[in-house]
Design a protein around this motif. Structure first.
Motif, mmCIF file in Angstrom:
data_model
loop_
_atom_site.group_PDB
_atom_site.id
_atom_site.type_symbol
_atom_site.label_atom_id
_atom_site.label_comp_id
_atom_site.label_asym_id
_atom_site.label_seq_id
_atom_site.Cartn_x
_atom_site.Cartn_y
_atom_site.Cartn_z
ATOM 1 N N VAL A 73 0.823 -1.209 0.000
ATOM 2 C CA VAL A 73 0.000 0.000 0.000
ATOM 3 C C VAL A 73 0.859 1.261 0.000
ATOM 4 O O VAL A 73 0.513 2.263 -0.640
ATOM 5 C CB VAL A 73 -0.989 -0.017 1.194
ATOM 6 C CG1 VAL A 73 -0.262 0.098 2.522
ATOM 7 C CG2 VAL A 73 -2.027 1.092 1.042
ATOM 8 N N ALA A 77 1.062 4.190 -3.059
ATOM 9 C CA ALA A 77 0.963 5.636 -2.853
ATOM 10 C C ALA A 77 2.158 6.366 -3.435
ATOM 11 O O ALA A 77 2.017 7.349 -4.169
ATOM 12 C CB ALA A 77 0.834 5.932 -1.358
ATOM 13 N N SER A 234 -10.544 2.674 0.304
ATOM 14 C CA SER A 234 -9.341 1.836 0.389
ATOM 15 C C SER A 234 -9.048 1.465 1.834
ATOM 16 O O SER A 234 -8.649 0.340 2.136
ATOM 17 C CB SER A 234 -8.144 2.567 -0.216
ATOM 18 O OG SER A 234 -8.312 2.775 -1.595
ATOM 19 N N GLN A 351 -5.089 8.227 -6.235
ATOM 20 C CA GLN A 351 -4.517 6.988 -5.725
ATOM 21 C C GLN A 351 -3.286 7.224 -4.861
ATOM 22 O O GLN A 351 -3.086 6.524 -3.860
ATOM 23 C CB GLN A 351 -4.210 6.050 -6.893
ATOM 24 C CG GLN A 351 -5.458 5.651 -7.659
ATOM 25 C CD GLN A 351 -5.296 4.367 -8.445
ATOM 26 O OE1 GLN A 351 -4.739 3.388 -7.957
ATOM 27 N NE2 GLN A 351 -5.795 4.358 -9.671
ATOM 28 N N TYR A 355 -4.086 6.198 -1.129
ATOM 29 C CA TYR A 355 -3.426 5.051 -0.508
ATOM 30 C C TYR A 355 -2.633 5.460 0.736
ATOM 31 O O TYR A 355 -2.450 4.644 1.652
ATOM 32 C CB TYR A 355 -2.522 4.347 -1.520
ATOM 33 C CG TYR A 355 -3.258 3.380 -2.414
ATOM 34 C CD1 TYR A 355 -4.017 2.345 -1.873
ATOM 35 C CD2 TYR A 355 -3.196 3.491 -3.801
ATOM 36 C CE1 TYR A 355 -4.696 1.453 -2.683
ATOM 37 C CE2 TYR A 355 -3.881 2.593 -4.622
ATOM 38 C CZ TYR A 355 -4.629 1.588 -4.061
ATOM 39 O OH TYR A 355 -5.310 0.705 -4.859
#
Length: 419
Positions: A73, A77, A234, A351, A355
């Motif tokens: 994750v 990011a 998320s 995103q 994230y």
């Protein structure tokens, strides 16, 4: 956040009809290639997670295992933030080809000898996924402007199928081959197949790189709403994947039953992933749909809070269905923009920042669980998060379009029908 949202007010103009950047290419072959790429977007993560206990038995330290669980994750990011630079240099089509080659190389590297290779290969593989995560919405916008909802639903459903396959088959493959390295390394073949399927379509990106720059997103309220929405959904997803089995185990279920309940939650989401984006794509405003789906998630976590054992299967089903906010927010990347470059720019922002928001969720839930010796406080926090997600969804779902500037003027946000 409020300061950022207030920096630049939306400038509202009538929406003129605009031609798409170029004709759609490829037909059925392009659809197959996109779906095969989508299958690969979580396999590297879930296949490794399924083998963590075995790696521990073979000498991989708990610290290294912890790094391996948090690396994906964070990589999504950090590396995802570079996707717009890649797009500007080579275009979205060639950018996706690069991402698939990077993913394949990482899957091979991580099964070479030694912990450094395992860590480095995992990072490289997740870097390829991070680029593909951002570029796929732009690919759909570029090649399927009239079928964005349907294609978004299809590729997110195949992403979930790939995720489940990685988790379900990693151990059997390891047992069948007698080696965890082969059990993990065989997934490189699937990634290579996706790269070969995409190769015929990885053309034509370079000629657009100087003209499609993408609108600056960071000062626009709509862009921030989409970003917060991506972050909250998320966070819900990663908390569920990390802690849902533990909630069920503490409620009295066996580890095997808890794992089945998590799998049920993931698989129930698949048909929703197919259907929901098509519905959302036909709606003028997606906010009410996002609010309704968030309500399912809130009901699921409320049930786990007050009666985890009595309604276990129902709560798992509600969380799976509520998770279909994911394809809707991916659809918003395309609906809120006019060109594939703008879609890539919004996807990059949404995103990369999203994230980062999600990365802290599993950690915070774990801290609260251990501090309170129970799940009431973490579940209450997740129920409250639904208010944030509904608010962000109502803003993100408005029928406005963020435009790149036509000249020296600043970017604008125009009202208009969903595209």
């Amino acid at each position: 956040m409020s300061v950022m949202l207030g920096d630049v007010p939306d400038v509202v103009h009538p929406t003129p009809s605009r031609p798409t950047s170029r004709p759609r290419r490829g037909g059925l072959g392009l659809v197959v290639a996109v779906l095969l790429v989508s299958v690969n977007l979580r396999i590297a993560v879930t296949s490794l997670g399924a083998l963590l206990d075995r790696l521990g038995e073979m000498g991989v330290s708990p610290t290294t295992q912890g790094v391996l669980t948090s690396l994906p994750v964070l990589c999504f990011a950090i590396v995802g933030a570079t996707a717009m630079a890649v797009t500007r240099r080579v275009g979205v089509d060639r950018g996706l080809a690069i991402a698939l080659l990077v993913l394949t190389a990482g899957l091979v590297l991580r099964v070479l000898d030694g912990t450094p290779a395992l860590l480095a290969g995992t990072f490289v593989a997740c870097a390829g996924i991070a680029l593909a995560n951002v570029l796929i919405p732009a690919i759909v916008k570029e090649h399927f402007p009239g079928r964005v909802g349907a294609l978004t639903g299809a590729y997110t459903a195949f992403l979930s199928i790939g995720s489940a396959a990685g988790a379900a088959l990693a151990v059997p493959l390891t047992n069948a081959t007698g080696s965890w390295r082969l059990g993990l390394g065989l997934w490189a073949v699937v990634a290579l197949a996706a790269a070969l399927a995409w190769a015929p379509f990885a053309r034509g990106g370079a000629e657009r790189r100087s003209t499609q720059r993408g609108a600056p997103m960071w000062r626009h309220p709509t862009a921030w709403a989409v970003t917060v929405l991506f972050g909250t959904q998320s966070l819900y997803a990663y908390v569920m994947m990390s802690w849902l089995p533990s909630v069920y185990v503490d409620a009295g279920f066996s580890e095997e039953a808890a794992g089945v309940l998590l799998a049920v939650s993931i698989m129930i989401g698949v048909p929703f992933f197919f259907v929901v984006p098509s519905i959302a794509g036909r709606m003028r405003q997606q906010g009410p749909l996002i609010a309704g789906l968030t309500g399912l998630t809130v009901l699921g976590w409320t049930g786990l809070w007050v009666a985890p054992e009595q309604g276990a299967w129902l709560w798992a089903a509600l969380l799976g269905a509520g998770g279909s906010v994911f394809p809707v927010v991916l659809l918003c990347f395309a609906l809120r923009t006019s060109t594939s470059a703008d879609t890539a720019a919004l996807s990059t922002m949404g995103q990369s920042v999203g994230y980062l928001i999600a990365a802290g969720g599993p950690f915070l839930v774990g801290v609260l669980h251990h501090a309170t010796d129970g799940w009431a406080v973490p579940c209450a926090l997740l129920v409250g998060l639904g208010v944030v997600q509904v608010g962000a969804g109502l803003l993100a779902g408005r029928p406005v379009t963020i435009d790149a500037p036509a000249g020296p003027a600043a970017s604008q946000v125009r009202t208009g029908p969903a595209r």
